[in-house]
Design a protein around this motif. Structure first.
Motif, PDB file in Angstrom:
ATOM      1  N   GLY A 159      28.295 -58.917  99.606  1.00  0.00           N
ATOM      2  CA  GLY A 159      27.005 -58.410  99.149  1.00  0.00           C
ATOM      3  C   GLY A 159      26.385 -57.435 100.135  1.00  0.00           C
ATOM      4  O   GLY A 159      25.835 -56.396  99.756  1.00  0.00           O
ATOM      5  N   LEU A 160      26.474 -57.758 101.413  1.00  0.00           N
ATOM      6  CA  LEU A 160      25.844 -56.917 102.429  1.00  0.00           C
ATOM      7  C   LEU A 160      26.587 -55.598 102.632  1.00  0.00           C
ATOM      8  O   LEU A 160      25.975 -54.572 102.930  1.00  0.00           O
ATOM      9  N   LEU A 161      27.909 -55.665 102.495  1.00  0.00           N
ATOM     10  CA  LEU A 161      28.692 -54.452 102.771  1.00  0.00           C
ATOM     11  C   LEU A 161      28.654 -53.464 101.611  1.00  0.00           C
ATOM     12  O   LEU A 161      28.734 -52.245 101.818  1.00  0.00           O
ATOM     13  N   GLU A 162      28.527 -53.994 100.395  1.00  0.00           N
ATOM     14  CA  GLU A 162      28.459 -53.093  99.228  1.00  0.00           C
ATOM     15  C   GLU A 162      27.177 -52.279  99.275  1.00  0.00           C
ATOM     16  O   GLU A 162      26.096 -52.810  99.563  1.00  0.00           O
ATOM     17  N   ASN A 163      27.295 -51.034  98.947  1.00  0.00           N
ATOM     18  CA  ASN A 163      26.131 -50.136  98.921  1.00  0.00           C
ATOM     19  C   ASN A 163      25.369 -50.128 100.245  1.00  0.00           C
ATOM     20  O   ASN A 163      24.159 -49.865 100.271  1.00  0.00           O
ATOM     21  N   ASP A 164      26.051 -50.468 101.301  1.00  0.00           N
ATOM     22  CA  ASP A 164      25.433 -50.412 102.638  1.00  0.00           C
ATOM     23  C   ASP A 164      24.117 -51.174 102.754  1.00  0.00           C
ATOM     24  O   ASP A 164      23.178 -50.715 103.424  1.00  0.00           O
ATOM     25  N   ALA A 165      24.056 -52.294 102.105  1.00  0.00           N
ATOM     26  CA  ALA A 165      22.838 -53.108 102.218  1.00  0.00           C
ATOM     27  C   ALA A 165      22.573 -53.490 103.673  1.00  0.00           C
ATOM     28  O   ALA A 165      21.425 -53.544 104.111  1.00  0.00           O
ATOM     29  N   TRP A 166      23.628 -53.768 104.417  1.00  0.00           N
ATOM     30  CA  TRP A 166      23.483 -54.142 105.829  1.00  0.00           C
ATOM     31  C   TRP A 166      22.708 -53.058 106.580  1.00  0.00           C
ATOM     32  O   TRP A 166      21.885 -53.357 107.450  1.00  0.00           O
ATOM     33  N   LEU A 167      22.987 -51.793 106.236  1.00  0.00           N
ATOM     34  CA  LEU A 167      22.368 -50.682 106.951  1.00  0.00           C
ATOM     35  C   LEU A 167      20.923 -50.493 106.495  1.00  0.00           C
ATOM     36  O   LEU A 167      20.026 -50.228 107.300  1.00  0.00           O
ATOM     37  N   LYS A 168      20.729 -50.666 105.228  1.00  0.00           N
ATOM     38  CA  LYS A 168      19.382 -50.535 104.657  1.00  0.00           C
ATOM     39  C   LYS A 168      18.442 -51.552 105.320  1.00  0.00           C
ATOM     40  O   LYS A 168      17.336 -51.204 105.755  1.00  0.00           O
ATOM     41  N   HIS A 169      18.890 -52.784 105.416  1.00  0.00           N
ATOM     42  CA  HIS A 169      18.060 -53.833 106.026  1.00  0.00           C
ATOM     43  C   HIS A 169      17.778 -53.526 107.494  1.00  0.00           C
ATOM     44  O   HIS A 169      16.667 -53.717 107.981  1.00  0.00           O
ATOM     45  N   ALA A 170      18.803 -53.078 108.175  1.00  0.00           N
ATOM     46  CA  ALA A 170      18.632 -52.784 109.601  1.00  0.00           C
ATOM     47  C   ALA A 170      17.661 -51.625 109.784  1.00  0.00           C
ATOM     48  O   ALA A 170      16.799 -51.636 110.675  1.00  0.00           O
ATOM     49  N   ARG A 171      17.800 -50.621 108.929  1.00  0.00           N
ATOM     50  CA  ARG A 171      16.874 -49.476 109.019  1.00  0.00           C
ATOM     51  C   ARG A 171      15.440 -49.914 108.789  1.00  0.00           C
ATOM     52  O   ARG A 171      14.523 -49.467 109.480  1.00  0.00           O
ATOM     53  N   HIS A 172      15.270 -50.793 107.834  1.00  0.00           N
ATOM     54  CA  HIS A 172      13.914 -51.273 107.552  1.00  0.00           C
ATOM     55  C   HIS A 172      13.334 -52.008 108.762  1.00  0.00           C
ATOM     56  O   HIS A 172      12.186 -51.761 109.160  1.00  0.00           O
ATOM     57  N   ALA A 173      14.116 -52.886 109.329  1.00  0.00           N
ATOM     58  CA  ALA A 173      13.626 -53.644 110.491  1.00  0.00           C
ATOM     59  C   ALA A 173      13.309 -52.696 111.646  1.00  0.00           C
ATOM     60  O   ALA A 173      12.261 -52.813 112.302  1.00  0.00           O
ATOM     61  N   ASN A 174      14.215 -51.752 111.889  1.00  0.00           N
ATOM     62  CA  ASN A 174      13.959 -50.770 112.948  1.00  0.00           C
ATOM     63  C   ASN A 174      12.683 -49.978 112.653  1.00  0.00           C
ATOM     64  O   ASN A 174      11.865 -49.721 113.552  1.00  0.00           O
ATOM     65  N   HIS A 175      12.558 -49.584 111.416  1.00  0.00           N
ATOM     66  CA  HIS A 175      11.387 -48.798 111.022  1.00  0.00           C
ATOM     67  C   HIS A 175      10.093 -49.573 111.328  1.00  0.00           C
ATOM     68  O   HIS A 175       9.122 -49.014 111.843  1.00  0.00           O
ATOM     69  N   CYS A 176      10.078 -50.837 111.002  1.00  0.00           N
ATOM     70  CA  CYS A 176       8.876 -51.655 111.256  1.00  0.00           C
ATOM     71  C   CYS A 176       8.583 -51.713 112.755  1.00  0.00           C
ATOM     72  O   CYS A 176       7.417 -51.694 113.176  1.00  0.00           O
ATOM     73  N   ALA A 177       9.644 -51.802 113.554  1.00  0.00           N
ATOM     74  CA  ALA A 177       9.452 -51.838 115.010  1.00  0.00           C
ATOM     75  C   ALA A 177       8.861 -50.515 115.491  1.00  0.00           C
ATOM     76  O   ALA A 177       7.939 -50.488 116.328  1.00  0.00           O
ATOM     77  N   GLN A 178       9.382 -49.413 114.968  1.00  0.00           N
ATOM     78  CA  GLN A 178       8.842 -48.099 115.345  1.00  0.00           C
ATOM     79  C   GLN A 178       7.381 -47.999 114.929  1.00  0.00           C
ATOM     80  O   GLN A 178       6.537 -47.479 115.671  1.00  0.00           O
TER      81      GLN A 178
END
Lengths: 348, 348, 348, 348
Positions: free
Chosen positions: C250-269
């Motif tokens: 589930g996480l690897l399909e459609n790069d969900a893993w990356l989407k989630h990480a980007r969101h978390a990083n974005h919140c930190a920024q």
């Protein structure tokens, strides 16, 4: 006064042989670098390389438990297994040391003939389980001479090592009584080890007349990588190493190691020849090294004990083990044989 | 010919002292039961109990690495931690042996004063982390005398043991040079150990004139449960145990252990007194046991080395360690001191 | 009702992300072979090989403690050491797991810059001790992103791996927040790992939205030998493996893993940008991944806690860690920032 | 499409039961404290205490390999041994995990009757060796229900625990299928464990319908000391613990655990009743839990396999194991039984 009757209980009840003693005495002068960086250790290691006719890696450990366990743990990982015989010392008398040093390797028991593993029995165990839920066989350990006094011939070792190579197994030799095996076979240490495919040999010194100490010989250099660190971490690096190595110099010079082993073997043969015709006495195993395993009657065993003889009786009902040593006296052998004859005839 | 210049490199460069040698010689007659079931081992154990004025449990191991590691592993589990000093031998020179024997216990470094832990430094480390994600402190180990030649007084040990009790920590003493500490303090072994709250002592024999061997003394009997099995499994049970225990008999009789330690300490004091006024020379630590740690100039160190002296320089830039032994000769001490004076004045 | 204020305490306080959940749901039909011999595990492993553009070996473990410890123990022996940073999770928060799984390997602390090891700091530690009395350095472990929120660039990893190769060290990457590092750098997983010389990566799933589970990727096939046995023996082989592997699909399909990480990083920024101008607030480390480390006043920390916010304060006096997760809400970030502004101005 | 024929291969081929799934879904809201400091873990632990009618200590581990190995390692030291049956999962299917977690404890095989240890067989092994050269027996482990589908009655457990107490042995129960045992006996979990003298139970969740996870229950509180640290160090502490504990809440509420076990047992009884009269078919063990062990002809086994049925055949020649699960369908049981009848009659 030490009880002479203990002369057949175990070959480690004996003391230090003159050659080892003298070498220790010679080593006990002045200061020497510690941890094996001394001249005696160099001489002993070179002595082994000369004796084995090869540039093997040589290490020294305090006792056989550690030597064998360290060697085995260098040949496998915790999730691997070690194939051995039912009577193997590593299985029966080292209190789980191989499992401890390797952090969990399992010992797998293979069938034996006259106490010896065979290519077939090794194959049977090695191929029994091949799934991830069981430790993967990785090492075979032979005891040479075996715990029941038999000896692997070079041909037998070669056949086993061929099987090992085929199955991806390393071959270790527990040589607590390796000298007795050499003495019996009359062949060279090289023939019995690396020329026959052995990867690592633990060469026993204690039973051969030393106070303490075994040598670990790696014929396969890759397997010896960082083995010095392994010894150190496991509490097996002597600071005053010269006192572990000098006795080896004494034993290796003039083939004292072989002379002592021959003597012990000779005493065993003598005992065997003196008792084998006694009615009711049976040889449990072929007498090849320095041990004689006799089937006696239980009253006879009790009577021998009452006469002050000491020996082990752990091998089944009525089984008695008589071990000869580098210092066993022929007169005592004859005395023991005479007593066995008497108690057996009395017990029939 | 052994290089006499090695006399100050380490106290384990020295050989076997006469008392230990003689006892080994006496023990080397006839057969004796193996694995510690012999009269010499009994005598040695009794000797310790008499010396320490208490019915402690006594075990013998081959070397200090093993003695300390086995003792520590009996005091904690793999998920516990051991508080020690930055210079503790278990931390710096045993190649991870405590971690290996305990299957993973972590060593935690506490601050020291003159190489000695204090109640405060122990408390600081013990209370630093109290959550499940970090190994739980369970043991404190002191080296007595320390690796930098200082000595804990009985009062200091008592203060530490009080802190240990309060915090639920066991107290272990690495006594590789315990005899030197006793000699310096002039107090009884009992005062310095169990009377001061020590649970387990590893009493060093090798540096005191033995070929090989340390004694492990449990003053807390509960902690010694099945420790004999632990030793056996870890490859530390000698088959011909008498050769490990007899030297102790020799050392304990007539207080030879103390005589040797006094001599080594005396040589250290002599060296210290002869060099401390030399311009540019500084004592790095108080000289209490048998080691002298000098701050020298780097050219001086090079010059001493060129003159054939051997010593360790691992303690920071310009630091030099000179260890005295049971067999150090005063003449050599004076010779060394004179050379230090010369090279220092030349290097200024 | 779950306390929303816990949203910044840790990224493992969050739940299961929709993609992982849906995959688990899909996997929960009928019977499937156990122990990884199922289609979901095959798909997840193939997914990793596709993502990393290489035929790596893929294993699954239950958590990061085990994944890292098993990987490290496959890279060294008990007498070896592992070089890591002072804040490395393996050193500070795994209760000695690496020491346990490896049966005693020592962790050696190297200096860091912004929480990151450097070729120089690694070299310094690796070359500090080269004698047999100290564990031999064999592995370097990097945490990517680091525990203080910084990220190694591909160039930095390459420079480190070059040093490792020169010194005979393996290179392990603890990627508990590997996805956050990829998201920050915008580079491919391959560029950040095997192309930069990483031998083994532990790819974190739990912090990325899974219930449980990490993946271990060996880019160096030789090092993966029998690793499946290692996992099994160490209690890390799931019987119903599909429930560990399906979430990865589930996480690897459609790069969900990356989407989630980007969101978390974005919140930190976002958090960082909203608070960095507040008087008295200081960024302790560069904000690169999903964590924000702020130096606050102690009264401010107390006031924030009183308002119901939860966060860790383990990094020195006045230091506060705010972690963003895949499910952190921007509104909450703004609310937190506003509260920080208020409590700081009140505390001045 | 999942292959329905796998329905009898193993009870861990099944998926997640509805009750566990629903609880996970409910737990998947918002943030929760990690590492077991959450409400679901509290509820699950309380649920166990209520079910067992005692204030036991409750821990959660990822799988049975780890749960059993951690429990055993808390009951003994490396130089101790664990008495188990020849078919015990810890002996045959955990790849040496007990040896690994305990750092070397040896498993000793005792004779069984219907797959069950007896006071006599335990005594025989426990008293066989009492010397220091062999690991000291310290624990007995029972599997309840056994690996061959039989079940210990409370009386049998009591008799065994009485023997354990007499011999100084702890008593561990591997309850991978504990629920099936309870369902068969109709007695309370308390009666079958602490009231019968069990010290520690590993209660299996996976085979009972969970995705992952086992519970470890210590009835003897002293033995649980620092067990949380042990779990953490061994990589068995879940960060998002709620997803391991919530399913237990689902299973324990309304006795879902028992309902599932009853169903699985019922299917086994059904299968047994449908095939036991077939000529040539023999029950290898009494059918008490959820497994049916049949002696079939080899051609019949081949024919069943050809028809698409999957089952294990590891128990000797012609032996076939059919496991029923919480989700086994009666129709499939009947279909299987009919096929067995056909292939057996064809093969006669």
């Amino acid at each position: 006064m030490t009880d002479k009757s203990q002369q057949f209980a175990s070959d480690n009840y004996s003391g230090i042989c003159p050659e080892a003693w003298t070498a220790m005495e010679q080593a006990n002068h002045g200061h020497q670098r510690a941890y094996g960086d001394d001249e005696w250790t160099q001489r002993a290691a070179d002595g082994f390389r000369k004796l084995f006719e090869t540039d093997c890696e040589v290490f020294f450990a305090f006792n056989g438990t550690a030597a064998n366990s360290l060697a085995l743990s260098s040949l496998c990982q915790s999730y691997h297994s070690v194939i051995c015989s039912e009577t193997a010392h590593v299985e029966t008398d080292e209190c789980g040391a191989p499992e401890f040093f390797s952090n969990g390797s399992k010992l797998l028991i293979a069938r034996t003939e006259s106490g010896k593993l065979t290519p077939e029995s090794i194959r049977e165990i090695a191929l029994k389980r091949q799934d991830i839920h069981y430790p993967k066989p990785r090492v075979v350990t032979l005891t040479q001479a075996t715990e029941v006094g038999s000896v692997y011939t070079p041909d037998e070792v070669r056949a086993i090592s061929a099987t090992c190579k085929e199955l991806g197994l390393h071959l270790h030799m527990d040589g607590a009584r390796f000298s007795n095996a050499c003495a019996f076979l009359g062949c060279s240490p090289a023939d019995l080890t690396w020329k026959a495919g052995v990867d690592v040999l633990c060469f026993g010194g204690t039973k051969n007349g030393m106070a303490v100490g075994e040598a670990i010989l790696f014929f396969n250099h890759d397997l010896a990588e960082d083995f010095d660190y392994r010894c150190k971490q496991a509490g097996q690096l002597a600071s005053k190493m010269r006192f572990l190595s000098a006795p080896w110099v004494g034993l290796l010079e003039n083939d004292a190691w072989l002379k002592h082993a021959r003597h012990a073997n000779h005493c065993a043969q003598l005992l065997s020849s003196l008792v084998k015709d006694i009615p009711g006495v049976e040889l449990m195993f072929p007498v090849e090294a320095n041990g004689v395993f006799l089937q006696l009657s239980e009253p006879a065993i009790a009577a021998l004990t009452a006469r002050g003889w000491r020996f082990y009786t752990f091998i089944g009902k009525g089984g008695a083990r008589f071990m000869c040593s580098w210092d066993t006296e022929e007169a005592r052998v004859r005395e023991l044989a005479a007593d066995i004859r008497e108690v057996m005839s009395a017990s029939l």
